[in-house]
Design a protein around this motif. Sequence first.
Motif, mmCIF file in Angstrom:
data_model
loop_
_atom_site.group_PDB
_atom_site.id
_atom_site.type_symbol
_atom_site.label_atom_id
_atom_site.label_comp_id
_atom_site.label_asym_id
_atom_site.label_seq_id
_atom_site.Cartn_x
_atom_site.Cartn_y
_atom_site.Cartn_z
ATOM 1 N N TYR A 1 34.905 50.023 49.871
ATOM 2 C CA TYR A 1 34.677 51.359 49.096
ATOM 3 C C TYR A 1 35.849 51.694 48.172
ATOM 4 O O TYR A 1 35.710 52.529 47.251
ATOM 5 N N SER A 2 37.036 50.836 48.096
ATOM 6 C CA SER A 2 38.212 51.044 47.391
ATOM 7 C C SER A 2 38.453 49.814 46.523
ATOM 8 O O SER A 2 39.265 49.755 45.790
ATOM 9 N N ALA B 1 21.333 52.118 49.821
ATOM 10 C CA ALA B 1 22.134 50.618 50.095
ATOM 11 C C ALA B 1 22.011 49.640 49.051
ATOM 12 O O ALA B 1 22.819 48.878 48.467
ATOM 13 N N ILE B 2 20.574 49.357 48.810
ATOM 14 C CA ILE B 2 20.476 48.225 47.645
ATOM 15 C C ILE B 2 20.977 48.577 46.514
ATOM 16 O O ILE B 2 21.446 47.699 45.438
ATOM 17 N N LEU B 3 20.790 49.739 46.015
ATOM 18 C CA LEU B 3 21.884 50.154 44.571
ATOM 19 C C LEU B 3 23.083 49.713 44.558
ATOM 20 O O LEU B 3 23.331 49.437 43.514
ATOM 21 N N ASN C 1 25.054 56.630 56.679
ATOM 22 C CA ASN C 1 24.079 55.660 57.028
ATOM 23 C C ASN C 1 24.034 54.401 55.994
ATOM 24 O O ASN C 1 23.905 53.326 56.214
ATOM 25 N N CYS C 2 24.109 54.921 54.740
ATOM 26 C CA CYS C 2 24.270 53.919 53.721
ATOM 27 C C CYS C 2 25.714 53.138 53.856
ATOM 28 O O CYS C 2 25.558 51.771 53.599
ATOM 29 N N LEU C 3 26.870 53.778 54.248
ATOM 30 C CA LEU C 3 28.011 53.008 54.433
ATOM 31 C C LEU C 3 27.638 51.872 55.661
ATOM 32 O O LEU C 3 28.165 50.891 55.609
ATOM 33 N N TYR D 1 26.149 54.333 43.392
ATOM 34 C CA TYR D 1 25.219 55.258 44.129
ATOM 35 C C TYR D 1 25.802 55.761 45.415
ATOM 36 O O TYR D 1 25.425 56.808 45.747
ATOM 37 N N ILE D 2 26.301 54.969 46.205
ATOM 38 C CA ILE D 2 26.755 55.523 47.543
ATOM 39 C C ILE D 2 27.920 56.472 47.222
ATOM 40 O O ILE D 2 28.242 57.382 47.856
ATOM 41 N N HIS D 3 28.732 56.062 46.451
ATOM 42 C CA HIS D 3 30.057 57.063 46.046
ATOM 43 C C HIS D 3 29.397 58.317 45.456
ATOM 44 O O HIS D 3 29.779 59.356 45.645
ATOM 45 N N ALA D 4 28.220 58.369 44.345
ATOM 46 C CA ALA D 4 27.747 59.648 43.949
ATOM 47 C C ALA D 4 27.149 60.252 45.117
ATOM 48 O O ALA D 4 27.134 61.753 45.065
#
Length: 488
Positions: free
Chosen positions: A223-224, A153-155, A302-304, A159-162
């Motif tokens: 995220y869009s 989440a900090i990155l 959970n990152c979301l 990274y969340i999309h990856a």
Amino acid sequence: MAQSERPAAVLERRTIDVVPEAERHGTPLSQFTLWFGANMQITAVVNGSLAVVFGADALWGIVGLLIGNLVGGVVMALHSAQGPRLGLPQMISSRAQFGVLGAVVPLVLVIVMYLGFAATGTVLAGQAVDDILHTSTPAVGIVVFGVLTALVAILGYRYIHALGRVATVLGTIGFAYLAIRLATTHDLGGAFHSTSFGAATFLLAISLGAGWQLTYGPYVADYSRYLPRDTPERTTFHCTLWGSVAGSQLSMTLGVLLASIPASQGGGFLDNQVGFLGTLAGGGFIAVLIYLVVLVGKLTVNCLNAYGGFMSALTTVSAFTNARRISQAARGAYIGGFIAASMLIAILASHDFLSNFKNFVLTLLMVFTPWSAINLVDYYLVSKEKVDIPALYDPSARYGRWNIVALTSYGIGIVAQIPFLAQSLYTGPVTKALGGADLSWIVGLLLTAALYYGWVRKRSTAPTAMIYPEDADATGPRTDSRAEMNSL
């Protein structure tokens, strides 16, 4: 250097400020993989199992969940379609409806939602970590998972999309394997011998599916928002819709089937959700791989939650400080504080998980359907997709501090649902008359939309064209904010 070839920073720089056109990247397909992967996970499986737990027949439970996922998914995807045009986190844009300070009211409830989902997801992910490490101490798994969530989440966004792409591949393979094992080791035909239709439980299944999708509404545009501004809204809408509906329906259908296995035939999913999947997989090394699939799926969603919780907390604070950006250290502190709170809730509230989770999801429906109704009606029907973005950060500008029309409509939309609630703590009189059928979310969505539209359409303060900040680096036609303001 072409835009798609720009080197990405290790840490995301953008928070609640507008994403400049020069930093936009990606394609709408990224929305499909993110939301498919985020829904191919154990909590969605548990959500599907609740339809059977609370009385639905397997066949009608699956049909009800599908209807709910489609209806809720349409609403959720309409929020996602706002992202490329605005370049903003979802809850910042809701200041256009509620006012800069007024938006804090739904924001506080959104933060509670993120904490609740993060905590319930952490309980299940903690079980997976514990099963891999064999610690026999749930708190250890919860802490390990919390640290992993905080790191991604900090990155940030890329990274969340990856992670979503990885979860899509692993979730598809892992859940397909479990479905094959389930079909070959258990008599699934028995689950469909009874096809009795119960209206109340069918509507509950619809509510579970719709509630699952609607709770993504407050953060789906986060995220869009990095997609290029000229990305077709229709494409963003469909990629988000079908990614989310397909992933959630597959997971929930598996949950229905797992919950339908009687104890006499080796059923036990409801007692130990993650452990049962390991046993179903065949134990040993294959079970460890399934636990990793569970872990990656839960880590994605959970990152979301952590990322959205951070955005919402910052949006709340910035309403009073007028800040648009924060340091990387402050970003880490926000996310770290959120993760710590969710871990504490997970450790203290892991008992009676299924019942508490069902009530949590249905309660969220009561709070967020009115918000979705107001946001979508205003953006698509009243403002006609035209927003004064700089004014979203200025309480003395166009949208003001408080929008009484939106806040009153929101309050009425929540209160109007009370007679239709079906909760363990309270069952409304209309619900009792209908035999327990929960219609509250339908009332909250339609009544709030009609009330707000009828009240605000002649009072709208929307601009005549989109107004972007001077540093938005738009490549297409832009509206000069000063000229537009002078024309009012």
